[in-house]
Design an enzyme around this catalytic site. Sequence first.
Site, mmCIF file in Angstrom:
data_model
loop_
_atom_site.group_PDB
_atom_site.id
_atom_site.type_symbol
_atom_site.label_atom_id
_atom_site.label_comp_id
_atom_site.label_asym_id
_atom_site.label_seq_id
_atom_site.Cartn_x
_atom_site.Cartn_y
_atom_site.Cartn_z
ATOM 1 N N CYS A 154 0.922 -1.168 0.097
ATOM 2 C CA CYS A 154 0.053 -0.051 -0.049
ATOM 3 C C CYS A 154 1.105 1.239 -0.012
ATOM 4 O O CYS A 154 1.898 1.288 0.783
ATOM 5 C CB CYS A 154 -0.609 0.039 1.075
ATOM 6 S SG CYS A 154 -2.036 -1.250 1.210
ATOM 7 N N THR A 186 -0.194 9.230 0.083
ATOM 8 C CA THR A 186 0.166 10.490 0.556
ATOM 9 C C THR A 186 -1.153 10.959 1.116
ATOM 10 O O THR A 186 -2.099 11.200 0.401
ATOM 11 C CB THR A 186 0.796 11.394 -0.555
ATOM 12 O OG1 THR A 186 2.014 10.601 -1.218
ATOM 13 C CG2 THR A 186 1.218 12.865 0.081
ATOM 14 N N GLN A 193 -0.738 16.294 -0.906
ATOM 15 C CA GLN A 193 -0.755 15.703 -2.278
ATOM 16 C C GLN A 193 -0.517 16.911 -3.175
ATOM 17 O O GLN A 193 -0.548 17.965 -2.860
ATOM 18 C CB GLN A 193 -2.032 15.183 -2.637
ATOM 19 C CG GLN A 193 -2.319 13.725 -1.739
ATOM 20 C CD GLN A 193 -3.555 13.099 -2.224
ATOM 21 O OE1 GLN A 193 -4.344 13.907 -3.017
ATOM 22 N NE2 GLN A 193 -3.906 12.111 -1.506
ATOM 23 N N GLY A 211 4.847 16.495 -4.521
ATOM 24 C CA GLY A 211 5.950 15.754 -4.819
ATOM 25 C C GLY A 211 6.223 14.712 -3.865
ATOM 26 O O GLY A 211 7.366 13.965 -4.089
ATOM 27 N N GLU A 236 2.555 -3.636 -5.955
ATOM 28 C CA GLU A 236 1.344 -4.549 -5.727
ATOM 29 C C GLU A 236 0.118 -4.347 -6.553
ATOM 30 O O GLU A 236 -0.223 -2.851 -6.583
ATOM 31 C CB GLU A 236 1.053 -5.155 -4.478
ATOM 32 C CG GLU A 236 0.058 -6.291 -4.272
ATOM 33 C CD GLU A 236 -0.089 -6.533 -2.603
ATOM 34 O OE1 GLU A 236 -1.162 -6.828 -2.438
ATOM 35 O OE2 GLU A 236 0.972 -6.975 -2.068
#
Length: 561
Positions: free
Chosen positions: A417, A420, A425, A428, A451
């Site tokens: 998983c 941010t 967000q 960067g 994943e």
Amino acid sequence: MTKMADSGSSVEITEGCRLPVLRKNQEHEDEWPLAEILSVKEVSGRKLYYVHYIDFNKRLDEWVTADRLDMKKLQFPKKEAKTPTKNGLPGSRPSSPEREVRKSLELNLQSATAPSRGKTLPTPKRKVETVPLATQVSPATPVPSLPSSAEASQASVFPAVRETNTFKSREDHEQLSSLTTNGTARRLIPSQPGRKRKANCGGTDEYCCLAADEPIPECKTTNEMIKVLQYNNPQSASVFLPPPEDSQDSSDGIPTAPRMTGSLVSDRSHDDIVTRMKNIECIELGRHRLKPWYFSPYPQELTALPILYLCEFCLKYLKSLKCLQRHLTKCNLRHPPGNEIYRKGTISFFEIDGRKNKTYSQNLCLLAKCFLDHKTLYYDTDPFLFYVMTEYDSKGFHIVGYFSKEKESTEDYNVACILTLPPYQRRGYGKLLIEFSYELSKVEGKTGTPEKPLSDLGLLSYRSYWSQTILEILMDLKPDNGERPQITINEISEITSVKKEDVISTLQYLNLINYYKGQYILTLSEDIVDGHERAMQKRHLRIDPKCLHFTPKDWSKRGKW
């Protein structure tokens, strides 16, 4: 056929009904997208409707009042046909294509081997054919496969003329969100011997990308290569394509079933009306108030609160501001528990063992589930490591984002998983998390891949990171003794720790691969070079390997971790 409501009659709106709902778009203009009613409640004598906008992301779902509903176009839900089970009772679980194929094979096998009972008529024998599931979906437009051995040669580089490519914007990326988030695997079509194809992938971005878990298209020799050209630059490189690896699919052509242990991927088979609805109205985390996007299994008694309070250091959830203030007087943490393995400026990374810090890890998963829809929550955090990125000030280390990874991954996953938090967000930090995950893979001496499935925002970040990283290597190549430099796909993968499948899919996504005079070339146009340079100028946050203090552990030799 869906029934439409009579505009002149008063009808009751129930769960499952569909109708246009008024909302504001990004330009703050009114629009009426079709929405489905998921729930109805009454507050202070006024009815509220929880709606999901069809073909929109679930994070836009919301409670609306009746004045925002277009009752003239109300569609009543269809009656669902009951599916009988073996004993004739309804309620059987839906079958999967894999189970249907296996069931048909078992039935054919039983019919061929079962002894006859009584008098039967002779029937002609029929040959049973099994069709791999991967071949049942035909692509709309084929893309060029890798060159055959007859087409590969050490020829000199010819000047290439092609249409200019513009650097993909955020809007262009949105069209690709369905490639990996829906869990489907897309394959390249192998080329026919002696047949030459044009390598123009520009018309179908949807099919030009390979999922990262796809095998590399078949190569017949290790001398096959792709030339790299760069306009206005005499330097170029030859990219050799690696030999294929074994596919992860089963030998009979039927894809193997998803793993049910050790992974955080949600199989989406247990969705119900409860998990489809946001259950937390607002979260206060430090100096930020966050509005959750998705359902998260916090305790039921906390879901009715207008604000859920979280300690920003230990992530414990509390029901009131007074409880939070009382908790802060007793909480001694000023940073995430675990070892600080990286610090540069105000940015730090902490490594947290899911077994040693179980409570913190579970609280982190609860918070992350509010903003991740394609992952499911497991309270057994023992098999995972959590890497939390923080920003430091005089009050302590404040959480910015995190990613988790399995201690032992058989599929070379280096991220399970990744998130941010919304206040950080578009600054960067997402690429910084991704870059840090690959730096850990470099120390471990492995190649890694995230994943699947990725969320829409996760796919955007990874596509952008892969593109910038690979272009950075190709543009930094220097000539060797007057000859054009050469680099193989394996070398790119070893330098970046990006899996080979991701390298190839990124080259196809950027539409760099072209077929010219019997060979495949990679052409770096002026637009791609200029777009890459502009993007790198905006990328101020980078990981400094010298500031990383990390020693990998061999978890396979540790009995209970």
